[in-house]
Design a protein around this motif. Structure first.
Motif, PDB file in Angstrom:
ATOM      1  N   ARG A 205      26.623  65.730  63.080  1.00  0.00           N
ATOM      2  CA  ARG A 205      26.965  64.383  63.552  1.00  0.00           C
ATOM      3  C   ARG A 205      26.715  63.332  62.476  1.00  0.00           C
ATOM      4  NH1 ARG A 205      24.300  62.475  68.799  1.00  0.00           N
ATOM      5  NH2 ARG A 205      25.621  60.682  68.355  1.00  0.00           N
ATOM      6  N   LYS A 206      25.699  63.539  61.682  1.00  0.00           N
ATOM      7  CA  LYS A 206      25.333  62.562  60.656  1.00  0.00           C
ATOM      8  C   LYS A 206      26.463  62.332  59.654  1.00  0.00           C
ATOM      9  CE  LYS A 206      21.515  61.595  57.488  1.00  0.00           C
ATOM     10  NZ  LYS A 206      20.222  62.066  57.008  1.00  0.00           N
ATOM     11  N   TYR A 207      27.269  63.374  59.407  1.00  0.00           N
ATOM     12  CA  TYR A 207      28.287  63.271  58.372  1.00  0.00           C
ATOM     13  C   TYR A 207      29.718  63.414  58.881  1.00  0.00           C
ATOM     14  CZ  TYR A 207      24.505  63.046  55.088  1.00  0.00           C
ATOM     15  OH  TYR A 207      23.390  62.639  54.404  1.00  0.00           O
ATOM     16  N   ILE A 208      29.973  62.971  60.102  1.00  0.00           N
ATOM     17  CA  ILE A 208      31.364  62.979  60.581  1.00  0.00           C
ATOM     18  C   ILE A 208      31.921  61.565  60.711  1.00  0.00           C
ATOM     19  CG2 ILE A 208      31.247  65.242  61.681  1.00  0.00           C
ATOM     20  CD1 ILE A 208      30.973  63.802  64.388  1.00  0.00           C
ATOM     21  N   SER A 209      31.230  60.625  60.101  1.00  0.00           N
ATOM     22  CA  SER A 209      31.696  59.241  59.998  1.00  0.00           C
ATOM     23  C   SER A 209      32.148  58.667  61.343  1.00  0.00           C
ATOM     24  CB  SER A 209      32.808  59.146  58.952  1.00  0.00           C
ATOM     25  OG  SER A 209      33.134  57.811  58.679  1.00  0.00           O
ATOM     26  N   PHE A 210      33.332  58.087  61.367  1.00  0.00           N
ATOM     27  CA  PHE A 210      33.825  57.390  62.552  1.00  0.00           C
ATOM     28  C   PHE A 210      34.066  58.328  63.736  1.00  0.00           C
ATOM     29  CE2 PHE A 210      37.576  58.610  60.200  1.00  0.00           C
ATOM     30  CZ  PHE A 210      38.438  59.076  61.187  1.00  0.00           C
ATOM     31  N   LEU A 211      34.205  59.620  63.481  1.00  0.00           N
ATOM     32  CA  LEU A 211      34.411  60.566  64.576  1.00  0.00           C
ATOM     33  C   LEU A 211      33.215  60.610  65.522  1.00  0.00           C
ATOM     34  CD1 LEU A 211      36.097  63.505  62.642  1.00  0.00           C
ATOM     35  CD2 LEU A 211      37.214  61.747  64.043  1.00  0.00           C
ATOM     36  N   ASP A 212      32.053  60.215  65.029  1.00  0.00           N
ATOM     37  CA  ASP A 212      30.868  60.214  65.887  1.00  0.00           C
ATOM     38  C   ASP A 212      30.894  59.085  66.912  1.00  0.00           C
ATOM     39  OD1 ASP A 212      28.292  61.632  66.396  1.00  0.00           O
ATOM     40  OD2 ASP A 212      27.521  59.602  66.096  1.00  0.00           O
ATOM     41  N   VAL A 213      31.770  58.134  66.736  1.00  0.00           N
ATOM     42  CA  VAL A 213      31.892  57.059  67.723  1.00  0.00           C
ATOM     43  C   VAL A 213      32.189  57.648  69.098  1.00  0.00           C
ATOM     44  CG1 VAL A 213      33.249  55.046  68.446  1.00  0.00           C
ATOM     45  CG2 VAL A 213      32.565  55.290  66.047  1.00  0.00           C
TER      46      VAL A 213
ATOM     47  N   ALA B 200      26.311  46.706  50.273  1.00  0.00           N
ATOM     48  CA  ALA B 200      24.852  46.541  50.262  1.00  0.00           C
ATOM     49  C   ALA B 200      24.173  47.813  49.754  1.00  0.00           C
ATOM     50  CB  ALA B 200      24.347  46.188  51.659  1.00  0.00           C
ATOM     51  N   MET B 201      24.649  48.968  50.183  1.00  0.00           N
ATOM     52  CA  MET B 201      24.094  50.246  49.723  1.00  0.00           C
ATOM     53  C   MET B 201      24.301  50.422  48.222  1.00  0.00           C
ATOM     54  SD  MET B 201      22.780  52.400  52.151  1.00  0.00           S
ATOM     55  CE  MET B 201      23.079  53.997  51.418  1.00  0.00           C
ATOM     56  N   ARG B 202      25.446  50.001  47.724  1.00  0.00           N
ATOM     57  CA  ARG B 202      25.740  50.163  46.297  1.00  0.00           C
ATOM     58  C   ARG B 202      24.835  49.317  45.408  1.00  0.00           C
ATOM     59  NH1 ARG B 202      31.384  50.082  48.198  1.00  0.00           N
ATOM     60  NH2 ARG B 202      32.015  52.273  48.366  1.00  0.00           N
ATOM     61  N   CYS B 203      24.192  48.322  45.981  1.00  0.00           N
ATOM     62  CA  CYS B 203      23.234  47.513  45.216  1.00  0.00           C
ATOM     63  C   CYS B 203      22.021  48.337  44.810  1.00  0.00           C
ATOM     64  CB  CYS B 203      22.776  46.303  46.036  1.00  0.00           C
ATOM     65  SG  CYS B 203      24.050  45.059  46.277  1.00  0.00           S
ATOM     66  N   HIS B 204      21.772  49.417  45.528  1.00  0.00           N
ATOM     67  CA  HIS B 204      20.625  50.291  45.239  1.00  0.00           C
ATOM     68  C   HIS B 204      21.021  51.342  44.201  1.00  0.00           C
ATOM     69  CE1 HIS B 204      18.223  48.650  48.559  1.00  0.00           C
ATOM     70  NE2 HIS B 204      19.361  48.608  49.227  1.00  0.00           N
ATOM     71  N   ARG B 205      21.467  50.867  43.018  1.00  0.00           N
ATOM     72  CA  ARG B 205      21.993  51.750  41.985  1.00  0.00           C
ATOM     73  C   ARG B 205      21.014  52.854  41.575  1.00  0.00           C
ATOM     74  NH1 ARG B 205      23.348  47.270  41.442  1.00  0.00           N
ATOM     75  NH2 ARG B 205      24.027  45.775  39.989  1.00  0.00           N
ATOM     76  N   SER B 206      19.737  52.524  41.516  1.00  0.00           N
ATOM     77  CA  SER B 206      18.754  53.512  41.065  1.00  0.00           C
ATOM     78  C   SER B 206      18.609  54.675  42.052  1.00  0.00           C
ATOM     79  CB  SER B 206      17.382  52.847  40.864  1.00  0.00           C
ATOM     80  OG  SER B 206      16.843  52.424  42.102  1.00  0.00           O
ATOM     81  N   GLN B 207      19.117  54.511  43.257  1.00  0.00           N
ATOM     82  CA  GLN B 207      18.983  55.550  44.278  1.00  0.00           C
ATOM     83  C   GLN B 207      20.300  56.249  44.610  1.00  0.00           C
ATOM     84  OE1 GLN B 207      16.402  54.384  47.667  1.00  0.00           O
ATOM     85  NE2 GLN B 207      16.453  52.391  46.660  1.00  0.00           N
ATOM     86  N   LEU B 208      21.374  55.836  43.973  1.00  0.00           N
ATOM     87  CA  LEU B 208      22.687  56.395  44.314  1.00  0.00           C
ATOM     88  C   LEU B 208      22.936  57.734  43.621  1.00  0.00           C
ATOM     89  CD1 LEU B 208      25.050  53.301  44.561  1.00  0.00           C
ATOM     90  CD2 LEU B 208      24.155  54.738  46.392  1.00  0.00           C
ATOM     91  N   LEU B 209      22.183  58.725  44.057  1.00  0.00           N
ATOM     92  CA  LEU B 209      22.380  60.081  43.561  1.00  0.00           C
ATOM     93  C   LEU B 209      23.603  60.672  44.254  1.00  0.00           C
ATOM     94  CD1 LEU B 209      18.619  61.062  43.777  1.00  0.00           C
ATOM     95  CD2 LEU B 209      19.869  60.234  41.771  1.00  0.00           C
ATOM     96  N   TRP B 210      24.025  61.847  43.850  1.00  0.00           N
ATOM     97  CA  TRP B 210      25.265  62.443  44.357  1.00  0.00           C
ATOM     98  C   TRP B 210      25.285  62.531  45.878  1.00  0.00           C
ATOM     99  CZ3 TRP B 210      25.311  66.816  47.292  1.00  0.00           C
ATOM    100  CH2 TRP B 210      24.151  67.598  47.276  1.00  0.00           C
ATOM    101  N   PHE B 211      24.173  62.913  46.489  1.00  0.00           N
ATOM    102  CA  PHE B 211      24.173  63.069  47.940  1.00  0.00           C
ATOM    103  C   PHE B 211      24.252  61.727  48.670  1.00  0.00           C
ATOM    104  CE2 PHE B 211      19.783  63.171  46.517  1.00  0.00           C
ATOM    105  CZ  PHE B 211      19.125  62.304  47.384  1.00  0.00           C
ATOM    106  N   ARG B 212      23.791  60.657  48.027  1.00  0.00           N
ATOM    107  CA  ARG B 212      23.933  59.334  48.644  1.00  0.00           C
ATOM    108  C   ARG B 212      25.367  58.814  48.488  1.00  0.00           C
ATOM    109  NH1 ARG B 212      18.408  58.497  46.901  1.00  0.00           N
ATOM    110  NH2 ARG B 212      17.099  58.855  48.726  1.00  0.00           N
ATOM    111  N   GLN B 213      26.055  59.287  47.462  1.00  0.00           N
ATOM    112  CA  GLN B 213      27.479  58.968  47.338  1.00  0.00           C
ATOM    113  C   GLN B 213      28.239  59.593  48.511  1.00  0.00           C
ATOM    114  OE1 GLN B 213      28.778  56.880  45.239  1.00  0.00           O
ATOM    115  NE2 GLN B 213      27.213  56.692  43.675  1.00  0.00           N
ATOM    116  N   LEU B 214      27.874  60.824  48.856  1.00  0.00           N
ATOM    117  CA  LEU B 214      28.480  61.475  50.032  1.00  0.00           C
ATOM    118  C   LEU B 214      28.139  60.707  51.307  1.00  0.00           C
ATOM    119  CD1 LEU B 214      27.889  65.271  49.264  1.00  0.00           C
ATOM    120  CD2 LEU B 214      30.025  63.962  49.082  1.00  0.00           C
ATOM    121  N   TYR B 215      26.916  60.206  51.368  1.00  0.00           N
ATOM    122  CA  TYR B 215      26.479  59.392  52.508  1.00  0.00           C
ATOM    123  C   TYR B 215      27.404  58.181  52.663  1.00  0.00           C
ATOM    124  CZ  TYR B 215      23.365  56.582  55.461  1.00  0.00           C
ATOM    125  OH  TYR B 215      22.847  55.818  56.474  1.00  0.00           O
TER     126      TYR B 215
END
Length: 186
Positions: free
Chosen positions: A123-131, A156-171
Motif C-alpha cells: 500500500r505504501k508504494y501504490i501512490s494514488f491507487l491507495d485512495v 518540499a521533499m526535494r529540498c532535502h537534497r542530502s537525504q534524497l538517496l535512490w529509495f527516496r527518489q522512488l518514494y
C-alpha cells in the motif's frame, strides 16, 4: 537535528527551505538539538525526556493539534516510533479535561493528537491507487491531496537534497503518503 551523517547544519537549512515551500515561516520551525536525542534509526529516545520537550513546545507555541507518527513510525525508524511514544505518554499520563473546564489545567483539554497510519509495503508504494483502499477503511481523518498539493509536497521533499538517496527518489514517484494520508485520533 538530523546529524546522523554529520550533516546537522545542512539538514537544518534543508528543513527551513522545505517548510518555506509549504508556507511555514522559519520563525515557526524549531529544531531540538539535544545530546540525548541522537539522529539514529537504531536508537530509541527516552520517552520521558522527549515527552517533556514536546509538551514544553506545545505549551510555548499554544498548539491545538499535533500530527505525529503511529507506533510503526511509518518506516519503522526508531526515532519516529519514539516520538509517537512520547506524545502518547503525554496524552495518557495527563487527565482529560473537558473543553469547558478552566484553561491551563491540562494540555489535553485544548490539544488534540492525530497519528499517521503506517501501511504495509504494498500500500505504501501504490501512490494514488491507495485512495480507493483508504476510502473503504475506517479512519478519523482522511486527507487526499490535489495534484497541485502533491507537487508542492514533492517540491518540499526535494529540498532535502542530502537525504534524497535512490529509495527516496522512488518514494517521490510512488508513495501513497504524497497523495493520501489516513489518520486516527490518539
Amino acid at each position: 537535528s538530523g546529524n546522523y551523517y554529520n550533516q546537522g547544519e545542512i539538514r537544518k537549512k534543508e528543513l527551513e527551505q522545505s517548510c518555506c515551500v509549504l508556507g511555514i515561516p522559519a520563525s515557526d520551525v524549531t529544531v531540538i538539538d539535544h545530546r540525548d536525542l541522537p539522529d539514529d534509526p537504531a536508537v530509541e529516545w527516552d520517552t520521558q525526556l522527549l515527552a517533556t520537550l514536546v509538551l514544553k513546545h506545545i505549551e510555548a507555541k499554544n498548539i491545538d493539534l499535533v500530527v505525529t507518527f503511529d507506533a510503526g513510525g511509518v518506516s519503522g525508524h526508531a526515532n519516529h516510533v519514539s516520538l509517537y511514544s512520547a506524545v502518547r505518554y503525554n496524552v495518557c499520563r495527563l487527565p482529560w479535561v473537558p473543553p469547558w473546564a478552566a484553561a491551563g489545567s491540562s494540555w489535553c483539554c485544548w490539544c488534540r493528537v492525530l497519528v499517521l497510519e503506517s501501511v504495509n509495503l504494498c500500500r505504501k508504494y501504490i501512490s494514488f491507487l491507495d485512495v480507493l483502499i483508504s476510502c473503504l477503511l475506517p479512519s478519523d481523518a482522511l486527507f487526499i491531496l490535489t495534484e497541485e498539493e502533491t507537487e508542492q509536497a514533492k517540491r518540499a521533499m526535494r529540498c532535502h537534497r542530502s537525504q534524497l538517496l535512490w529509495f527516496r527518489q522512488l518514494y517521490l514517484l510512488f508513495s501513497r503518503y504524497l497523495v493520501v494520508n489516513s489518520l486516527r485520533l490518539l
